[in-house]
Design an enzyme around this catalytic site. Sequence first.
Site, PDB file in Angstrom:
ATOM      1  N   VAL A   1      44.171  37.380  38.090  1.00 10.69           N
ATOM      2  CA  VAL A   1      44.701  37.071  36.765  1.00 10.69           C
ATOM      3  C   VAL A   1      46.202  36.818  36.869  1.00 10.69           C
ATOM      4  CG1 VAL A   1      44.928  37.833  34.379  1.00 10.69           C
ATOM      5  CG2 VAL A   1      42.934  38.527  35.716  1.00 10.69           C
TER       6      VAL A   1
ATOM      7  N   ASP B   1      30.128  44.691  32.192  1.00  7.18           N
ATOM      8  CA  ASP B   1      31.138  45.260  33.090  1.00  7.18           C
ATOM      9  C   ASP B   1      32.178  46.044  32.288  1.00  7.18           C
ATOM     10  OD1 ASP B   1      32.219  45.809  35.550  1.00  7.18           O
ATOM     11  OD2 ASP B   1      33.395  43.972  35.664  1.00  7.18           O
TER      12      ASP B   1
ATOM     13  N   ILE C   1      49.439  39.107  37.448  1.00  6.90           N
ATOM     14  CA  ILE C   1      49.481  40.335  36.652  1.00  6.90           C
ATOM     15  C   ILE C   1      48.266  41.234  36.869  1.00  6.90           C
ATOM     16  CG2 ILE C   1      50.948  39.383  34.842  1.00  6.90           C
ATOM     17  CD1 ILE C   1      48.499  38.810  33.195  1.00  6.90           C
ATOM     18  N   GLY C   2      47.305  40.801  37.683  1.00 11.08           N
ATOM     19  CA  GLY C   2      46.145  41.658  37.919  1.00 11.08           C
ATOM     20  C   GLY C   2      45.102  40.952  38.753  1.00 11.08           C
TER      21      GLY C   2
ATOM     22  N   GLY D   1      40.627  41.504  40.204  1.00 14.19           N
ATOM     23  CA  GLY D   1      39.423  42.304  40.349  1.00 14.19           C
ATOM     24  C   GLY D   1      38.586  41.786  41.491  1.00 14.19           C
ATOM     25  N   GLY D   2      37.340  42.219  41.520  1.00 15.93           N
ATOM     26  CA  GLY D   2      36.465  41.843  42.614  1.00 15.93           C
ATOM     27  C   GLY D   2      36.074  40.381  42.615  1.00 15.93           C
ATOM     28  N   MET D   3      36.131  39.736  41.446  1.00 15.62           N
ATOM     29  CA  MET D   3      35.679  38.353  41.362  1.00 15.62           C
ATOM     30  C   MET D   3      36.778  37.360  41.019  1.00 15.62           C
ATOM     31  SD  MET D   3      31.934  38.651  39.617  1.00 15.62           S
ATOM     32  CE  MET D   3      31.635  36.962  40.100  1.00 15.62           C
ATOM     33  N   ALA D   4      37.896  37.823  40.480  1.00 13.39           N
ATOM     34  CA  ALA D   4      38.924  36.884  40.032  1.00 13.39           C
ATOM     35  C   ALA D   4      40.306  37.514  40.089  1.00 13.39           C
ATOM     36  CB  ALA D   4      38.617  36.413  38.610  1.00 13.39           C
TER      37      ALA D   4
ATOM     38  N   LYS E   1      42.719  33.475  34.288  1.00 11.49           N
ATOM     39  CA  LYS E   1      41.885  34.156  35.281  1.00 11.49           C
ATOM     40  C   LYS E   1      41.273  33.108  36.201  1.00 11.49           C
ATOM     41  CE  LYS E   1      37.930  36.107  34.225  1.00 11.49           C
ATOM     42  NZ  LYS E   1      36.953  37.075  33.708  1.00 11.49           N
TER      43      LYS E   1
END
Length: 650
Positions: free
Chosen positions: A24, A133, A16-17, A19-22, A39
């Site tokens: 989801v 963040d 569902i999503g 980012g730069g580190m993980a 996550k």
Amino acid sequence: MIGKTLGNRYEIVEKIGGGGMALVYKAKCTLLNRYVAVKILRAEFTNDKDIIDKFKKESQAAASLSHPNIVNLYDVGEENEIYYIVMEYVKGKTLKEVIKEKDILSLEEIIHYTKQIALALQHAHYNHVIHRDIKPHNILITEDSRAKVTDFGIALAATSSTITNMGSVIGSVHYFSPEQARGGYTDEKSDLYSLGIVMYEMATGKVPFEGDSPIAIALKHIQQEPVVPSELNPQISKGLEEIILTLIQKDQLSRYQNAQDLIEDVDKLKNDPSNNTLMNNINHEDSPTQIIPRIKEEDIKEMRKNPKKIKKRNNKVIVISAVMAALIAAGLFTFGLFYLSNFFRTGEVEVPNLLGMTIEDARVKAIEMDLRLTEEQTASNEVPANEIMDQNPSAGMKVRPGYSIIVKISSGPRQVEVPDLVYEDAANAPFILENQGLIAGVPSYEFSEFPNGVIIRQDPRAGTSTTQGSTVDYVISQGPEVVTFPMPNLVGFSIENAKNIIQDHGLQEGRVSEVDNDEHAKGIVIEQNFEAGTPVRENAIIDLVVSRGPQEVLEEETEIDVEIDDEEAEETSANNLTTKTVEIRLRGHEGIVNIEIKSIPDGGTIINTQHNIDQRGEIVEISLTGTGVKEYELFINNEKVDTIRIDFRR
């Protein structure tokens, strides 16, 4: 990863999503039968011990937070080098998606979302956790327009001093603060800077700084002033613009010092959108979380090279101008010395110590010393009201007569408005009060017509003004009071009298069943579902067992012969009825047992009786009459226990 189960309970359903580190994923918790968000740390970071340690420690810090505007964190785990965090699954959109859809949000929407984000940060900062963040991608908007802050994945306890990782900086470059770009000290005001950037984007549809690389954007956060929001959106409220510009000041000390001050100004703006003078004001895409090199002094020097080259071309002109300016300044300086020496010949006054004085006493003292006072009011929980808590210049300095001393006067403890708790769920009361700077008292409980767990009264009442840090007491409903009384005795009464007693006591008639009974006449109550004397409440349902009188006993092994004509003998011989006795042993049972025999296959009830084992023993004899071969089902206390087959021909 889809279809994989983590921790023997979290079944991954869909992505569902990310980012730069993980990344989801949506997952189903098989233990609690609910959906959660999982996550998972990106694979490229699983060999970095520093990041893994941060991931674990910082997740534990985030787990200590519990607030309506923060996504709940349920679990943290590791499995086969997969590091994951289990969080509340929120159905809705990110604030980034909302901004992309609407471009520019209304003042009401900006105030609504900003206050909720600020309340979440206030709770996190109170628990010594800095998010680091804050960006619209990390703010979820539920279907009922509630903002919930998520992704504390790089959050850090407030005692830590930097956000560096192996000489790099972690964060989202479009939204992080100048001190984050430098790899310097971060605190609560760093989160507030990022919130200011988010507000800027909500108000204008754009982030204030863009560039060709993360380094270029980071340098703009350090060096460059943003375009004021009103140039991009002329309709923006002046008060809102002031709040945004205060939040994104380069200097940490020039911003709002805490989330509470921001919340107060947002509330003022909500109540009066035309208000441009806010008490707490201080003078004046796609942005993934990234790891970028720390901005060093060399980077800043490099950015300045081009301007220096331009300046060299005009060096001669500058030198000549500087010489002329120096000659003029020297003349003015000589004149100034002559003028000022005459000006100060009137004498000097030593500034008195006004700290701790009441303002009335300080005014008298100022008149005596031929000085004036400029008075400023400031709330304080430490200094009594009407007392001077600061002055400028300080005591002992020399000033000319008539000089104005700036004094800060305590207005007493900061006053806040008591929120309305009535009809709120009692579980939410501590959070509501904490957001307003108040403390929840020890609740009391009362029976009422309102549902259990709802607040029905509070002290002080909603809307009144009270000192910040004060306690608010409240009363929680326990629901309607249940009145009980002793159950009347119905055993031994006729069924008609028993029903009258039930009605007279405000009880309700329930099921009435009949059983054979040797001790009581037909129609007499022999059992009741609530024993006499036990507490019952009004409108309780009363079930009764009524005697049907003694059981009729049929002769054992009696043949019933029917006299018929010879011509019909062969045809009717099959209709001769025979009675057989069945012996039933009730081992393992005690007290009164209900016995029921049903015919097969029609399921009709042949026998329905009760047997008191304590009085008659555990052996029961039942007489059955029939012809040919018959099968029956035996039920004890409404539970089938056996199938009986009887051959009536023998």
